[in-house]
Write an enzyme that holds these catalytic residues in place. Sequence first.
Site, PDB file in Angstrom:
ATOM      1  N   LYS A 270      -5.618  12.725 -17.680  1.00 52.30           N
ATOM      2  CA  LYS A 270      -5.380  13.552 -19.106  1.00 52.30           C
ATOM      3  C   LYS A 270      -4.118  13.407 -19.920  1.00 52.30           C
ATOM      4  CE  LYS A 270      -9.568  14.121 -17.440  1.00 52.30           C
ATOM      5  NZ  LYS A 270      -9.908  15.580 -16.745  1.00 52.30           N
TER       6      LYS A 270
ATOM      7  N   TYR B 123     -13.964  22.562 -11.868  1.00 56.61           N
ATOM      8  CA  TYR B 123     -14.472  21.431 -12.504  1.00 56.61           C
ATOM      9  C   TYR B 123     -15.578  20.944 -11.559  1.00 56.61           C
ATOM     10  CZ  TYR B 123     -13.747  16.383 -13.669  1.00 56.61           C
ATOM     11  OH  TYR B 123     -14.042  15.043 -14.146  1.00 56.61           O
TER      12      TYR B 123
ATOM     13  N   ARG C  98       0.858  -1.299   0.102  1.00 61.92           N
ATOM     14  CA  ARG C  98      -0.236   0.125   0.139  1.00 61.92           C
ATOM     15  C   ARG C  98       0.750   1.205   0.014  1.00 61.92           C
ATOM     16  NH1 ARG C  98      -2.004   1.169   4.843  1.00 61.92           N
ATOM     17  NH2 ARG C  98      -2.494  -0.744   5.020  1.00 61.92           N
TER      18      ARG C  98
ATOM     19  N   ASP D 258      -5.612  23.175  -9.188  1.00 58.60           N
ATOM     20  CA  ASP D 258      -5.899  22.407 -10.385  1.00 58.60           C
ATOM     21  C   ASP D 258      -5.125  22.744 -11.579  1.00 58.60           C
ATOM     22  OD1 ASP D 258      -6.705  20.362 -12.297  1.00 58.60           O
ATOM     23  OD2 ASP D 258      -8.671  20.083 -11.228  1.00 58.60           O
TER      24      ASP D 258
END
Length: 396
Positions: free
Chosen positions: A213, A116, A62, A188
């Site tokens: 993206k 967004y 993890r 962002d």
Amino acid sequence: MSDTDDRAFRPATEVVAAGRRREWTQGVVNTPVWRASTILFDSVGDLRAAVASPNDRLYYGRRGTPTQWSLADALTRLEPGAEGTMLYPSGVAAVGMALLSVLKAGDELLMVDSAYEPTRAFCRNVLAPMGVTTRFYDPLIGAGIAELFGDRTRAVFMESPGSLTFEVQDIPAICAAAKARGIATLLDNTWATPLFLPAIASGVDLSILACTKYIVGHSDAMLGSVTAAPGLLDGLRRMTHAFGQHVGPDDAALGSRGLRTLDVRLRQHQAGGLEVARWLETHPAVARVLHPALPSCPGHDLWQRDFRGASGLFAFVLAGGSDADRAALIDGLDLFGIGFSWGGFESLALPVDPAPIRTATRWQAEGPLVRLHIGLEDPADLIADLKRGLDRYPGR
Ligand SMILES: *Cc1c(COP(=O)(O)O)cnc(C)c1O
């Protein structure tokens, strides 16, 4: 190849060289995919030594392996002045963890009105019930943000340009005002990536990417990241581990593979995007083109001052017509896919409607809005495709 860790290169070189430490690659060009949950130790003493320094030793799946560390390290190298990077299973997870790492009950967040939509939803659905209030502000507010600061203001969230309407924010002015009051700044930075906007060097505390993206770049994996300025990494890491956030090694490897060609892809997205945007400006069925590199875009002067380039995502306002006219236009395009997300090699077209989302500012336009992502196709073919549709468009 030697360890490049202590040397700084130009961005195009960094995307190729960064994160490829010999101890991680073992001499293979791409850091191998390490699939792991349990890590076996030679002795109890060895296990205890790993527990004592879990951030830079194999410890438990993890907490990552060289496959994830390689990508995180490379993203840090692309942000001069950054302390480190945490990876997330999506861009939305990155936004959420970044916000939670700087906010607690009783605090106020200032959120840009052009954000967004899922970022706004996080404020509504997670922050509000836990006692964090959100105030939305005009993306063009600039240094005027200081007038909104109250005793409880703890963080300012920016998205520049806004991902539907492309207003460019005055990032250095907002960061300077916030810093003077000890308020954290989050950006962002998905549209520009650190190649076109080194966020930490511009004063941002937490630089967020939907790596889904442009970093992945091929529309085949979900991934997010947050890169932290000095002093903010510990809190971010604590929150990230508390939530058990983990990126699978195959997705991390796809992120690293995409990153290696980011510079050359972005330059092509920029060139193709600008060619299509400039052509759209000349068509009578188009009222306005919202592209930060065009003078008509709100905040264009700030883009010119602060950014090193423009990616392939922008929007245009049709000169009139209905929602159905817009749908018929998009349906008729051959080379533009209809779908969410962007940043891959393929072009996309999407109907977008910012008006009902906004609360601090009003969105007004001559007609419906279309968002385009310009992929890596020849722009002349994309323009011919758009021309066929727009020449028939009834709404002008
Ligand atoms: C897509 C996107 C996100 C979210 O990324 P996912 O990986 O889809 O969760 C966040 N911010 C912006 C600006 C985006 O375009």
